[in-house]
Design an enzyme around this catalytic site. Sequence first.
Site, PDB file in Angstrom:
ATOM      1  N   HIS A  29      43.372  38.359  36.262  1.00 41.70           N
ATOM      2  CA  HIS A  29      44.610  37.815  35.683  1.00 41.70           C
ATOM      3  C   HIS A  29      45.539  38.971  35.343  1.00 41.70           C
ATOM      4  O   HIS A  29      45.092  40.027  34.930  1.00 41.70           O
ATOM      5  CB  HIS A  29      44.290  37.014  34.403  1.00 41.70           C
ATOM      6  CG  HIS A  29      45.379  36.072  34.031  1.00 41.70           C
ATOM      7  ND1 HIS A  29      46.477  36.463  33.310  1.00 41.70           N
ATOM      8  CD2 HIS A  29      45.557  34.762  34.312  1.00 41.70           C
ATOM      9  CE1 HIS A  29      47.275  35.428  33.136  1.00 41.70           C
ATOM     10  NE2 HIS A  29      46.748  34.381  33.741  1.00 41.70           N
TER      11      HIS A  29
ATOM     12  N   ASP B 145      41.265  28.894  36.600  1.00 43.58           N
ATOM     13  CA  ASP B 145      40.993  28.203  37.873  1.00 43.58           C
ATOM     14  C   ASP B 145      39.544  28.248  38.298  1.00 43.58           C
ATOM     15  O   ASP B 145      39.171  27.609  39.288  1.00 43.58           O
ATOM     16  CB  ASP B 145      41.865  28.825  38.974  1.00 43.58           C
ATOM     17  CG  ASP B 145      43.336  28.550  38.722  1.00 43.58           C
ATOM     18  OD1 ASP B 145      44.127  29.502  38.688  1.00 43.58           O
ATOM     19  OD2 ASP B 145      43.683  27.375  38.503  1.00 43.58           O
TER      20      ASP B 145
HETATM   21  C1  SDX Z   1      46.958  31.554  37.419  1.00 42.75           C
HETATM   22  O1  SDX Z   1      50.311  34.346  35.216  1.00 42.75           O
HETATM   23  C2  SDX Z   1      49.681  33.354  34.743  1.00 42.75           C
HETATM   24  O2  SDX Z   1      49.623  33.126  33.560  1.00 42.75           O
HETATM   25  C3  SDX Z   1      49.055  32.449  35.785  1.00 42.75           C
HETATM   26  C4  SDX Z   1      48.183  31.341  35.241  1.00 42.75           C
HETATM   27  C5  SDX Z   1      48.986  30.297  34.524  1.00 42.75           C
HETATM   28  O3  SDX Z   1      48.403  29.563  33.710  1.00 42.75           O
HETATM   29  O4  SDX Z   1      50.175  30.141  34.846  1.00 42.75           O
HETATM   30  O5  SDX Z   1      47.208  31.864  34.357  1.00 42.75           O
HETATM   31  C6  SDX Z   1      47.451  30.620  36.380  1.00 42.75           C
HETATM   32  O6  SDX Z   1      47.654  31.800  38.364  1.00 42.75           O
HETATM   33  C7  SDX Z   1      45.622  32.223  37.220  1.00 42.75           C
HETATM   34  C8  SDX Z   1      45.312  33.281  38.339  1.00 42.75           C
HETATM   35  C9  SDX Z   1      44.791  32.524  39.555  1.00 42.75           C
HETATM   36  N1  SDX Z   1      44.639  33.416  40.713  1.00 42.75           N
HETATM   37  C10 SDX Z   1      43.439  33.752  41.174  1.00 42.75           C
HETATM   38  O7  SDX Z   1      42.371  33.436  40.641  1.00 42.75           O
HETATM   39  C11 SDX Z   1      43.491  34.523  42.486  1.00 42.75           C
HETATM   40  C12 SDX Z   1      42.567  35.725  42.386  1.00 42.75           C
HETATM   41  N2  SDX Z   1      43.105  36.660  41.432  1.00 42.75           N
HETATM   42  C13 SDX Z   1      43.943  37.734  41.925  1.00 42.75           C
HETATM   43  O8  SDX Z   1      44.714  37.425  43.045  1.00 42.75           O
HETATM   44  C14 SDX Z   1      44.614  38.529  40.826  1.00 42.75           C
HETATM   45  O9  SDX Z   1      43.680  38.736  39.853  1.00 42.75           O
HETATM   46  C15 SDX Z   1      45.870  37.973  40.167  1.00 42.75           C
HETATM   47  C16 SDX Z   1      46.901  37.603  41.170  1.00 42.75           C
HETATM   48  C17 SDX Z   1      45.529  36.790  39.348  1.00 42.75           C
HETATM   49  C18 SDX Z   1      46.408  39.069  39.254  1.00 42.75           C
HETATM   50  O10 SDX Z   1      46.820  40.100  40.072  1.00 42.75           O
HETATM   51  P1  SDX Z   1      47.455  41.445  39.466  1.00 42.75           P
HETATM   52  O11 SDX Z   1      47.712  41.345  38.016  1.00 42.75           O
HETATM   53  O12 SDX Z   1      48.588  41.849  40.342  1.00 42.75           O
HETATM   54  O13 SDX Z   1      46.280  42.436  39.560  1.00 42.75           O
HETATM   55  P2  SDX Z   1      45.899  43.237  40.850  1.00 42.75           P
HETATM   56  O14 SDX Z   1      45.955  42.323  42.053  1.00 42.75           O
HETATM   57  O15 SDX Z   1      46.696  44.494  40.869  1.00 42.75           O
HETATM   58  O16 SDX Z   1      44.368  43.535  40.552  1.00 42.75           O
HETATM   59  C19 SDX Z   1      43.972  44.714  39.876  1.00 42.75           C
HETATM   60  C20 SDX Z   1      42.745  45.191  40.660  1.00 42.75           C
HETATM   61  C21 SDX Z   1      43.030  45.445  42.136  1.00 42.75           C
HETATM   62  O17 SDX Z   1      42.108  46.403  42.543  1.00 42.75           O
HETATM   63  P3  SDX Z   1      42.589  47.974  42.602  1.00 42.75           P
HETATM   64  O18 SDX Z   1      43.827  48.003  43.468  1.00 42.75           O
HETATM   65  O19 SDX Z   1      42.908  48.343  41.153  1.00 42.75           O
HETATM   66  O20 SDX Z   1      41.424  48.721  43.160  1.00 42.75           O
HETATM   67  O21 SDX Z   1      41.713  44.180  40.622  1.00 42.75           O
HETATM   68  C22 SDX Z   1      41.463  43.716  41.949  1.00 42.75           C
HETATM   69  C23 SDX Z   1      42.649  44.128  42.790  1.00 42.75           C
HETATM   70  O22 SDX Z   1      42.253  44.321  44.151  1.00 42.75           O
HETATM   71  N3  SDX Z   1      41.354  42.265  41.838  1.00 42.75           N
HETATM   72  C24 SDX Z   1      40.403  41.520  42.412  1.00 42.75           C
HETATM   73  C25 SDX Z   1      40.653  40.208  41.983  1.00 42.75           C
HETATM   74  N4  SDX Z   1      41.708  40.192  41.192  1.00 42.75           N
HETATM   75  C26 SDX Z   1      42.158  41.462  41.118  1.00 42.75           C
HETATM   76  N5  SDX Z   1      39.368  41.848  43.239  1.00 42.75           N
HETATM   77  C27 SDX Z   1      38.600  40.809  43.641  1.00 42.75           C
HETATM   78  N6  SDX Z   1      38.770  39.538  43.260  1.00 42.75           N
HETATM   79  C28 SDX Z   1      39.778  39.193  42.448  1.00 42.75           C
HETATM   80  N7  SDX Z   1      39.947  37.924  42.088  1.00 42.75           N
END
Ligand code: SDX
Length: 436
Positions: free
Chosen positions: A313, A371
Site C-alpha cells: 500500500h 483487497d
Molecule cells: C487499494 O490508495 C489507497 O488508499 C487505495 C485503497 C483505497 O481504499 O482506496 O487502499 C485501495 O487500491 C489497495 C491497494 C490494492 N492494490 C494491490 O493490492 C496491488 C498490489 N500492490 C501494489 O501494486 C502496490 O503495493 C501498490 C500499488 C498498492 C502501492 O504501490 P507503491 O506505493 O507505488 O509502492 P511500490 O510499487 O513502489 O512498491 C514498493 C516496493 C517495490 O519494490 P522496490 O522497487 O522497492 O524493490 O514494494 C514492491 C515494489 O516492487 N511491491 C510489491 C508489491 N507491492 C509493492 N512486490 C510484490 N507484491 C506486491 N503486492
Amino acid sequence: MKLADNKATLSFSNGGPSVELPVYQGSIGPDVIDIRKLYAQTGMFTYDPGFLSTASCQSAITYIDGDKGELLYRGYPIEQLAVNCDFLETCHLLLYGELPNADQKKTFSDTVTRHTMVNEQMQFFLRGFRRDAHPMAVLTGLVGGLSAFYHDSTDINNPEHREIAAIRLIAKMPTLVSMAYKYGIGQPYMYPRNELSYAGNFLRMMFGVPPEDYVVNPVLERALDRIFILHADHEQNASTSTVRLCGSSGTNPFAAIAAGVACLWGPAHGGANEACLNMLEDIQRNGGVSKVGEFMEKVKDKSSGVKLMGFGHRVYKNYDPRAKLMQETCNEVLNELGLENDPLFKLAKELEKIALEDDYFVQRKLYPNVDFYSGIVQRAIGIPVNLFTGIFALARTVGWIAQLNEMIGDPEYKIGRPRQLFDGATKRDVKPLAQR
Ligand code: SDX
C-alpha cells in the site's frame, strides 16, 4: 489549517535568491509546506509524479496513519465503526461530519430508501452491451448516464443539488450494480424493496428471482454491510483524486463519480480484489499450498512482473486495519456457510504467514491490504469475481461524493491544472512532405 510556528527556506546553490515558504499544520498528521506561490517567486515547479510527497487538498473527512495502521472516518476508528454502526450511519458521518442520532438515522435511511429505484429508461442502456461485458464497463456507463436523467440536480455549485445528487448516488448504486449482474446472467432485474435494509436490499436484487420470495440471511447481510463500511472512504487515493480533479471543472456529480468508477477499475487500485482472487485460484489450480513457495519466488523476482495482489500500500506501512476486519468477516461468513475449510481461505492465510516472515516483504513493509481477503468473503456470499470491484465502487461512492462536496463547498477551490517538466523536442520548423 493553521500556520505552524515553523517556516521552510528554500535556497539555491547557484546563488539564486532564497525563498521562504509558510508551513501549515492540520489537527493530526504531517505538516505541509505551502508552495502555492513557488512558481511566481522562482519560475520553477516542484516535481512529484505519483504524488508521494504532495498534499492535494485539505480535508476533514478521513485520516490514515500508515505507520500505525490507523484509519479514522471523521475521527472515529474504523474498528469501532465496523462493530457499532451500519453503512448508512457511516454514510451520514462521512457526508455531514457526525454520526446520526436515532431520528436523524431514520430520516436519512428513509430518504435513501425512497431513491433506490432508477428511471425505467436506464434498463435500455444495458441492452447495448454484450452479455459478457465486464460489469465495470457497464457500471461506468450507467453512472455517467445518470446525469442524463437528473437535470434538476446537476449544478454542483448548488448545495441542494449536491445533497440530492449524493442521496441519489448512494441509493441507486446497489440497484445499478445488481442490474449489471442480472444482465450478465440473463435474469430479470429485481426492483428494490423498501422494507429491506440497504445491504439486505442489495442481496435480494442480486440473488432474488421473481418466481419466489427471497429470504435475507442476517449473517451475510451484516457481513456485506461491514464490507461497505470498510470500503467507504480512504483519503486522497487514486479514484478519489480523480473525482476531485474531474469535479473541479464544475461538471455534474454523476460524471465525476463515473470518472472515479473508471479509475477504481485498475488492478493496482480497486481491481486488486478481483486480481487477488484470480491469483489465489491460479495457485490453487497449480497445486495449492504446496506451490506457495514457488509462487513467492516469482513475486520476489522483479523480472517476473508478478505481484502478490492484495499486498502492499502507498500509505500503510503496517497492517491495513481493514484487512484484519475483513479476515474476521471472512471467518464469520465461511463458518455460517459451512465453508470453514475453504481451500482459498487456507491458501490466503498461508500466503500471508509466509509473506509476513519473508525479508523481501518485511524490508518493503508490505502487508495485506483491504483487497486481500475481500474477494474470498464476496465469493463465499456468491458474488462473481468480476463484480468485486463493482461492490467496491458501490461502497466508495459515499466517500467520493463526500470528498467532492467538501472540495466544491470550499469557496477557495480552483480547477485542478498540474504543470510538467518538459523534456521533449524544442521548437523546430515543419519541413514540406517531399523533404521529410
Ligand atoms: C487499494 O490508495 C489507497 O488508499 C487505495 C485503497 C483505497 O481504499 O482506496 O487502499 C485501495 O487500491 C489497495 C491497494 C490494492 N492494490 C494491490 O493490492 C496491488 C498490489 N500492490 C501494489 O501494486 C502496490 O503495493 C501498490 C500499488 C498498492 C502501492 O504501490 P507503491 O506505493 O507505488 O509502492 P511500490 O510499487 O513502489 O512498491 C514498493 C516496493 C517495490 O519494490 P522496490 O522497487 O522497492 O524493490 O514494494 C514492491 C515494489 O516492487 N511491491 C510489491 C508489491 N507491492 C509493492 N512486490 C510484490 N507484491 C506486491 N503486492
